[in-house]
Scaffold this active site. Structure first.
Site, PDB file in Angstrom:
ATOM      1  N   ASN A  53      -0.099  -9.721   4.531  1.00 29.27           N
ATOM      2  CA  ASN A  53       0.859  -9.667   3.442  1.00 29.27           C
ATOM      3  C   ASN A  53       1.873  -8.552   3.687  1.00 29.27           C
ATOM      4  O   ASN A  53       1.612  -7.589   4.398  1.00 29.27           O
ATOM      5  CB  ASN A  53       0.137  -9.421   2.121  1.00 29.27           C
ATOM      6  N   LYS A 180      -7.921   1.895  -3.981  1.00 30.31           N
ATOM      7  CA  LYS A 180      -6.552   2.357  -3.738  1.00 30.31           C
ATOM      8  C   LYS A 180      -5.604   1.823  -4.791  1.00 30.31           C
ATOM      9  O   LYS A 180      -5.743   0.676  -5.236  1.00 30.31           O
ATOM     10  CB  LYS A 180      -6.088   1.923  -2.345  1.00 30.31           C
ATOM     11  N   LYS A 182      -1.192   2.026  -6.179  1.00 28.89           N
ATOM     12  CA  LYS A 182       0.183   2.276  -5.788  1.00 28.89           C
ATOM     13  C   LYS A 182       0.796   3.409  -6.606  1.00 28.89           C
ATOM     14  O   LYS A 182       0.492   3.568  -7.797  1.00 28.89           O
ATOM     15  CB  LYS A 182       1.020   1.013  -5.962  1.00 28.89           C
ATOM     16  N   ALA A 212       2.309   5.242  -1.380  1.00 26.60           N
ATOM     17  CA  ALA A 212       3.718   5.258  -1.791  1.00 26.60           C
ATOM     18  C   ALA A 212       4.564   4.239  -1.039  1.00 26.60           C
ATOM     19  O   ALA A 212       5.767   4.107  -1.318  1.00 26.60           O
ATOM     20  CB  ALA A 212       4.305   6.653  -1.592  1.00 26.60           C
ATOM     21  N   ASN A 213       3.985   3.537  -0.064  1.00 29.55           N
ATOM     22  CA  ASN A 213       4.680   2.474   0.668  1.00 29.55           C
ATOM     23  C   ASN A 213       6.008   2.916   1.278  1.00 29.55           C
ATOM     24  O   ASN A 213       6.977   2.154   1.315  1.00 29.55           O
ATOM     25  CB  ASN A 213       4.893   1.249  -0.217  1.00 29.55           C
ATOM     26  N   GLU A 237      -0.978   7.838   1.211  1.00 27.12           N
ATOM     27  CA  GLU A 237      -0.546   6.875   2.214  1.00 27.12           C
ATOM     28  C   GLU A 237       0.969   6.685   2.218  1.00 27.12           C
ATOM     29  O   GLU A 237       1.602   6.594   1.173  1.00 27.12           O
ATOM     30  CB  GLU A 237      -1.239   5.538   1.951  1.00 27.12           C
ATOM     31  N   GLU A 264       1.048   1.300   9.132  1.00 29.16           N
ATOM     32  CA  GLU A 264       1.001  -0.147   8.964  1.00 29.16           C
ATOM     33  C   GLU A 264       2.334  -0.819   9.261  1.00 29.16           C
ATOM     34  O   GLU A 264       2.378  -2.025   9.525  1.00 29.16           O
ATOM     35  CB  GLU A 264       0.554  -0.517   7.549  1.00 29.16           C
ATOM     36  N   ASP A 291      -1.741  -2.513  12.097  1.00 29.72           N
ATOM     37  CA  ASP A 291      -2.269  -3.824  11.726  1.00 29.72           C
ATOM     38  C   ASP A 291      -1.950  -4.795  12.853  1.00 29.72           C
ATOM     39  O   ASP A 291      -0.788  -5.113  13.108  1.00 29.72           O
ATOM     40  CB  ASP A 291      -1.613  -4.276  10.412  1.00 29.72           C
ATOM     41  N   HIS A 321      -4.555  -1.782   8.184  1.00 24.85           N
ATOM     42  CA  HIS A 321      -3.993  -2.434   7.008  1.00 24.85           C
ATOM     43  C   HIS A 321      -4.228  -3.940   7.109  1.00 24.85           C
ATOM     44  O   HIS A 321      -4.457  -4.482   8.182  1.00 24.85           O
ATOM     45  CB  HIS A 321      -2.483  -2.138   6.970  1.00 24.85           C
ATOM     46  N   GLU A 340      -9.132  -2.261   5.525  1.00 24.68           N
ATOM     47  CA  GLU A 340      -8.666  -2.517   4.165  1.00 24.68           C
ATOM     48  C   GLU A 340      -9.236  -3.843   3.664  1.00 24.68           C
ATOM     49  O   GLU A 340      -9.571  -4.728   4.447  1.00 24.68           O
ATOM     50  CB  GLU A 340      -7.135  -2.573   4.149  1.00 24.68           C
ATOM     51  N   TYR A 342      -8.705  -6.775   0.237  1.00 24.18           N
ATOM     52  CA  TYR A 342      -8.067  -7.205  -1.008  1.00 24.18           C
ATOM     53  C   TYR A 342      -9.042  -8.123  -1.749  1.00 24.18           C
ATOM     54  O   TYR A 342      -9.099  -9.325  -1.475  1.00 24.18           O
ATOM     55  CB  TYR A 342      -6.763  -7.950  -0.731  1.00 24.18           C
TER      56      TYR A 342
END
Length: 388
Positions: A53, A180, A182, A212-213, A237, A264, A291, A321, A340, A342
Site C-alpha cells: 500500500n 503504531k 499516525k 509522520a510519513n 518514524e 520505506e 520494503d 514496511h 509490519e 495491518y
C-alpha cells in the site's frame, strides 16, 4: 521450464483513512501471476506477487516494459544450472536497457514481478520461501518465529480519541504488543492529545510507535521530537522527507532517547547506503524499513543488506514496511527484526495465512509452499481468479 504468460490486474484497496501526506480513497494495487508450463496436480504452476500500500498499481509499466522482457527472453536466460527459474537472472532480464538512478515507480513494478518469481521458485522446490532464503542467503536455518507490530491509528473522519483507543485495544487483544499510529496530519497539540489517549490503553510490556510519513522539514520534525521525548515510544518514524538526509541527521543529533525508523520510501541499495552514510542514524538504536515490494524485490533487498553491513547495520535492525507475507518470509529466512502488519486494512492482501495467530507479539510461520498466499483463503480466491 518456460514462462507462458504474465497476467496483471489492478485492484482497489481504497479506504477513507489518511496519514499526514496521503489519503487512501483512491489507492490501488497490482497483482501479478507468472504462469509456467510446469504442471502440478493437473494445473500450471503459478507464482504471485503484489505491491504494498502507499504506491499505486503499476500495470502499465509491467505491460509496456518488464513483462515483455520476461516473456520475450530466451527461456534458458531465466534458468539456473538446475533448469529452474532463477529470480536473480530474471531480474537482470527485466532491467535490461534501464538506466541507473531514477528509481521512481519502476522499482514497484519490478518488485511485484520479483515477488511472483520467488513465489514460483519456492513452489517449484515444494517448500516455504523462508526455508529457501535461509539456505541460499541466510544462516542455513530459518527462524520461523517473527516479531510483528500492528500498524493503524490513521486519521479517520468522525473517529475521535475514543475510536483510536478502541482500534488499538483490538490489536492488543489479538496478541500484538507494539502498535503504531499516525501523527503530523494535525496540529501538535492535537497529536499530543491523541498520543496520550493511545498510551492510556497500553499495559505492561506494550509499546507505541508514531509515524509522520515524511511530513516535516527538519525544524518541524525536531519540534515534534522535543514533545515526543516526554513519552516512552518504541520509535518515531519518517520524521522528514525520505531524501532529506541532512534534515534527518539534525533530528538524530537532537534526540536523546526515542529511536528513529525510516526507509520505506527508498527504493535502491544505493539510496539506502546514502541514508546510512548521511542520515545520522545509529545502527545500535534505530531501525530501517525498506520494503522489497516497493524496491525492486528480494534481489535488490539482498544488495541493500550487503551494502549496509559494513556500516554496522545488523539484520535485526531491519523491520520492513508493507505488512505482506513476502517480507514475513524474508524476515524468517534472514533473521530480520520483524515485520509490519495491518490487521484490518488493505485486505485481502494484508495479514497472515488462516490459522496463524499473534502470540505475545510474534507469529510462527506455517509450512506452506512458496510465499504462502494460498493459505489465506480470501487472498487465495483472488489469486486463483487471476490465474484461471
Amino acid at each position: 521450464m518456460r514462462i507462458l504468460e504474465v497476467r496483471e490486474h489492478t485492484f482497489p484497496i481504497s479506504s477513507p483513512i489518511r496519514n499526514a501526506v496521503v489519503d487512501f480513497s483512491q489507492m490501488t494495487l497490482s497483482l501479478a501471476a507468472v504462469v509456467t508450463d510446469e504442471v502440478r496436480d493437473g494445473r500450471p504452476l503459478v507464482g504471485f506477487g503484489f505491491n504494498s500500500n502507499g504506491r499505486y498499481g503499476q500495470g502499465s509499466l509491467m505491460r509496456e516494459r518488464f513483462v515483455p522482457r520476461l516473456t520475450g527472453a530466451d527461456p534458458e536466460a531465466l534458468l539456473d544450472v538446475t533448469g529452474q527459474i532463477d529470480p536473480h537472472r530474471a531480474w537482470d532480464v527485466m532491467m535490461t536497457n534501464e538506466k541507473p538512478g531514477g528509481h521512481g515507480e519502476r522499482s514497484v513494478a519490478v518488485g511485484v514481478l520479483d515477488m511472483a518469481l520467488w513465489d514460483l521458485r519456492a513452489k517449484l522446490e515444494e517448500r516455504p520461501l523462508y526455508d529457501l532464503i535461509a539456505e541460499r542467503h541466510g544462516s542455513g536455518t530459518a527462524d520461523r518465529r517473527v516479531f510483528v507490530y500492528a500498524a493503524g491509528g490513521y486519521y479517520h473522519p468522525g473517529k475521535g480519541d475514543a475510536g483510536l483507543q478502541e482500534e488499538l485495544r483490538s490489536y492488543l487483544d489479538r496478541g500484538y504488543t507494539v502498535v503504531k499510529m499516525k501523527i503530523g496530519g494535525a496540529p501538535l497539540v492535537e497529536d499530543r492529545r491523541r498520543i496520550e489517549a493511545a498510551l492510556s490503553v497500553l499495559g505492561p510490556g506494550q509499546r507505541l510507535m508514531v509515524d509522520a510519513n515524511g511530513r516535516f522539514d527538519a525544524q518541524e520534525a525536531t519540534a515534534y521530537l522535543d514533545a515526543l521525548e516526554e513519552y516512552d515510544l518504541h520509535w518515531y518514524e519518517e520524521p522528514t522527507d525520505p531524501l532529506d538526509y541532512d534534515g534527518l541527521r539534525q533530528v538524530a543529533e537532537r534526540r536523546t532517547t526515542v529511536p528513529l525508523a525510516t526507509g520505506e520510501n527508498l527504493f535502491s541499495h544505493l539510496d539506502a547506503l546514502n541514508l546510512a552514510r548521511y542520515g545520522g542514524l545509529d545502527p545500535a538504536k534505530d531501525y530501517l524499513q525498506f520494503d522489497c515490494a516497493l524496491s525492486y524485490g528480494l534481489v535488490e533487498y539482498l544488495r541493500t543488506l550487503d551494502a549496509l553491513a559494513p556500516l554496522g547495520w545488523a539484520p535485526e535492525r531491519f523491520i520492513p514496511h508493507g505488512g505482506h507475507q513476502m517480507s514475513l518470509n524474508i524476515a524468517a529466512g534472514l533473521g530480520l527484526g520483524g515485520n509490519e502488519s495491518y490487521p484490518d486494512l488493505f485486505q485481502p492482501f494484508g495479514g497472515f495465512p488462516d490459522g496463524v495467530a499473534v502470540e505475545d507479539g510474534f507469529v510462527t510461520m506455517p509450512e506452506l509452499p512458496g510465499i504462502g498466499f494460498e493459505g489465506k483463503s480470501d487472498l487465495a480466491q483472488v489469486c486463483a481468479e487471476l490465474a484461471s
